[in-house]
Scaffold this active site. Structure first.
Site, PDB file in Angstrom:
ATOM      1  N   ASN A 174       7.788  11.369  -0.972  1.00  0.00           N
ATOM      2  CA  ASN A 174       7.200  10.733  -1.936  1.00  0.00           C
ATOM      3  C   ASN A 174       5.862  11.420  -2.399  1.00  0.00           C
ATOM      4  O   ASN A 174       4.724  11.625  -1.818  1.00  0.00           O
ATOM      5  CB  ASN A 174       6.565   9.200  -1.448  1.00  0.00           C
ATOM      6  CG  ASN A 174       5.788   8.429  -2.312  1.00  0.00           C
ATOM      7  OD1 ASN A 174       5.613   8.795  -3.457  1.00  0.00           O
ATOM      8  ND2 ASN A 174       5.317   7.296  -2.043  1.00  0.00           N
TER       9      ASN A 174
ATOM     10  N   ARG B 102      11.155   9.170  -3.908  1.00  0.00           N
ATOM     11  CA  ARG B 102      10.585   7.968  -4.737  1.00  0.00           C
ATOM     12  C   ARG B 102      10.295   8.199  -5.882  1.00  0.00           C
ATOM     13  O   ARG B 102       9.579   9.407  -6.060  1.00  0.00           O
ATOM     14  CB  ARG B 102       9.526   7.654  -3.833  1.00  0.00           C
ATOM     15  CG  ARG B 102       9.161   6.336  -4.457  1.00  0.00           C
ATOM     16  CD  ARG B 102       7.745   5.789  -4.281  1.00  0.00           C
ATOM     17  NE  ARG B 102       7.361   4.467  -5.009  1.00  0.00           N
ATOM     18  CZ  ARG B 102       5.951   4.201  -4.883  1.00  0.00           C
ATOM     19  NH1 ARG B 102       4.980   4.934  -4.418  1.00  0.00           N
ATOM     20  NH2 ARG B 102       5.702   2.970  -5.819  1.00  0.00           N
TER      21      ARG B 102
ATOM     22  N   HIS C 240       7.647  -1.763  -7.019  1.00  0.00           N
ATOM     23  CA  HIS C 240       7.992  -2.135  -5.621  1.00  0.00           C
ATOM     24  C   HIS C 240       9.463  -2.556  -5.504  1.00  0.00           C
ATOM     25  O   HIS C 240       9.843  -3.180  -4.474  1.00  0.00           O
ATOM     26  CB  HIS C 240       7.165  -3.206  -5.113  1.00  0.00           C
ATOM     27  CG  HIS C 240       5.748  -2.928  -5.121  1.00  0.00           C
ATOM     28  ND1 HIS C 240       4.595  -3.761  -5.666  1.00  0.00           N
ATOM     29  CD2 HIS C 240       4.766  -1.929  -4.915  1.00  0.00           C
ATOM     30  CE1 HIS C 240       3.449  -3.641  -5.517  1.00  0.00           C
ATOM     31  NE2 HIS C 240       3.579  -2.297  -5.207  1.00  0.00           N
TER      32      HIS C 240
ATOM     33  N   ARG D  14      -6.674  -4.079  -9.474  1.00  0.00           N
ATOM     34  CA  ARG D  14      -6.091  -4.630 -10.691  1.00  0.00           C
ATOM     35  C   ARG D  14      -6.171  -6.094 -10.966  1.00  0.00           C
ATOM     36  O   ARG D  14      -6.292  -6.811 -10.197  1.00  0.00           O
ATOM     37  CB  ARG D  14      -4.700  -4.183 -10.673  1.00  0.00           C
ATOM     38  CG  ARG D  14      -4.318  -2.581 -10.530  1.00  0.00           C
ATOM     39  CD  ARG D  14      -2.733  -2.369 -10.233  1.00  0.00           C
ATOM     40  NE  ARG D  14      -2.820  -1.245  -9.452  1.00  0.00           N
ATOM     41  CZ  ARG D  14      -1.489  -1.129  -8.701  1.00  0.00           C
ATOM     42  NH1 ARG D  14      -0.341  -1.949  -8.832  1.00  0.00           N
ATOM     43  NH2 ARG D  14      -1.347   0.138  -7.850  1.00  0.00           N
TER      44      ARG D  14
ATOM     45  N   GLU E  94      10.599   0.924   2.948  1.00  0.00           N
ATOM     46  CA  GLU E  94      10.969   1.397   1.872  1.00  0.00           C
ATOM     47  C   GLU E  94      11.639   2.624   1.837  1.00  0.00           C
ATOM     48  O   GLU E  94      12.677   3.123   1.434  1.00  0.00           O
ATOM     49  CB  GLU E  94       9.591   1.616   0.964  1.00  0.00           C
ATOM     50  CG  GLU E  94       9.020   0.206   0.547  1.00  0.00           C
ATOM     51  CD  GLU E  94       7.860   0.372  -0.234  1.00  0.00           C
ATOM     52  OE1 GLU E  94       8.030   0.629  -1.579  1.00  0.00           O
ATOM     53  OE2 GLU E  94       6.913   0.385   0.378  1.00  0.00           O
TER      54      GLU E  94
END
Length: 400
Positions: free
Chosen positions: A7, A93, A182, A241, A385
């Site tokens: 990643n 990713r 996600h 956010r 993940e």
């Protein structure tokens, strides 16, 4: 297969080596502050329990970071492989796959060009993801690379769910639509629970709650809707956010505060959400501490967050035409019992009832918080993940 999962961020490189035959992690870690002063290397060998935490290593570029990683992986004492040839493939990713990719894909020049083209939809992530891919192809030219997209799992959404009520030309020319995020986490968790339910036409709501948070409605393994939109700014409020709100708010504040588009973007992405309401921090642990100290702003942040999660759950029960399981995952979803309890409060009229005593017991991995007389499962599942990326990589390389 032994898969190296990468990643790649703008100044970091997370890594994990997974043996897909056992689904076990052999090693994981992170290279931090790449290209900045005081670069740090963290490495955890799960085979012999060797740990190297935040060691200062010279990594002026991502290539230097990967070079160092490959040397450590093959080290006689602390490595997990004897030679680089033992790595069967590399899974990357990639945040944004746009409408090009509805599944993982083996990387070639065309794939790289498309990921670069989509950079405007994920300017902080796609360029860094591509950089990692290019470097691994350069350093290990004989090892296949697979791109696994955060957006791919959400590509099953129907058009009436992913389209925005904007002029058609905005969608046709600029691909303005809901993409979600996600996806790797939602795919892993929903697949795990689908197998657990062992039920045809399963209806699952996955709540991935962390500093970044998203919710998805998954029917029989396919996404019906998800909370994040064109970008990860949409959906529920998050650490920094704002999530969904009246779009005119941004225009109003730009006018009143004389903000540029870039400044407004920073305001919505970096200084909003839980941080804006609580003010002291965006970390949920600090909010919980504030609640213990009777801080009114901590309670407000907590209640606003849970209220918005509940709203999406209610909406998605309608989208699914029913519900079999509500699943919590992510840092907050897995670790904050108060959030799970508040979200599931007073939902008995929908057949959703939590065993609140079980919910308070902290356990690793999967936990079942379903009350004996509940018609709907309430679960906590640890998201994996990196494992999902490794399994997708294996599937592509084997041609399955």
């Amino acid at each position: 297969m032994k898969i190296l999962v990468i990643n790649s961020g703008s100044s970091s490189l997370k890594f994990e080596v997974i043996d897909t035959s056992t689904k076990q992690t052999l090693v994981n870690g992170i290279c931090e502050r790449i290209g900045i002063s005081d670069q740090l290397f963290t490495y955890k060998n799960k085979v012999n329990s060797y740990v190297e935490k935040e060691t200062k290593v010279s990594m002026p570029t991502h290539k230097d970071a990967i070079d160092h990683l490959l040397k450590v992986l093959t080290d006689e004492k602390i490595g997990v492989i004897k030679s680089i040839e033992e790595l069967d493939a590399i899974g990357h990713r990639v945040v944004q796959g746009g409408e090009y990719f509805d599944d993982a894909v083996i990387v070639d020049e065309d794939v790289i060009a498309k990921i670069e083209e989509l950079a405007s939809l994920a300017p902080l992530h796609n360029p860094a993801n591509v950089m990692g891919i290019k470097l691994m192809r350069e350093l290990l030219p004989n090892t296949p690379n697979v791109a696994v997209f955060d957006t791919a799992f959400h590509r099953t959404m129907p058009d009436y769910a992913f389209r925005y009520p904007l002029p058609h030309e905005d969608y046709k020319k600029y691909k303005v639509r809901k993409y979600g995020a996600h996806g790797t986490s939602h795919k892993y968790v929903s697949s795990y629970v689908k197998d657990l339910l062992n039920k045809e036409d399963s209806k699952i709501i996955v709540c991935h709650l962390g500093n970044g948070a998203s919710i998805s409605a998954v029917r029989d393994g396919k996404v019906v809707d998800t909370s994040m939109g064109l970008t990860p700014l949409g959906g529920i409020m998050m650490g920094t956010r704002c999530g969904d709100m009246d779009p005119a708010v941004a225009l109003y504040l730009m006018q009143k505060r004389e903000l540029t588009a870039s400044e407004m973007d920073t305001r919505l992405n970096k200084t909003s959400g839980l941080k804006a309401i609580f003010e002291k921090s965006s970390d949920f642990r600090d909010i919980l501490k504030g609640m213990e100290e009777n801080d009114e702003k901590a309670f407000l942040a907590f209640n606003m967050f849970c209220y918005r999660v509940r709203n999406f759950i209610g909406s998605y029960i309608l989208a699914l035409n029913g519900i079999d399981a509500i699943v919590f995952t992510g840092g907050i979803g897995e670790n904050v019992a108060k959030v799970r309890r508040k979200v599931c409060e007073n939902l008995e009229f929908l057949g959703i009832k939590m065993d609140t005593e079980k919910n308070e017991i902290r356990v690793d991995g999967t936990a079942d918080y379903t009350a004996a007389d509940s018609k709907v499962k309430i679960l906590k599942v640890e998201t994996k993940e990196e494992l999902m990326i490794a399994l997708d990589t294996e599937r592509l390389v084997k041609g399955e």
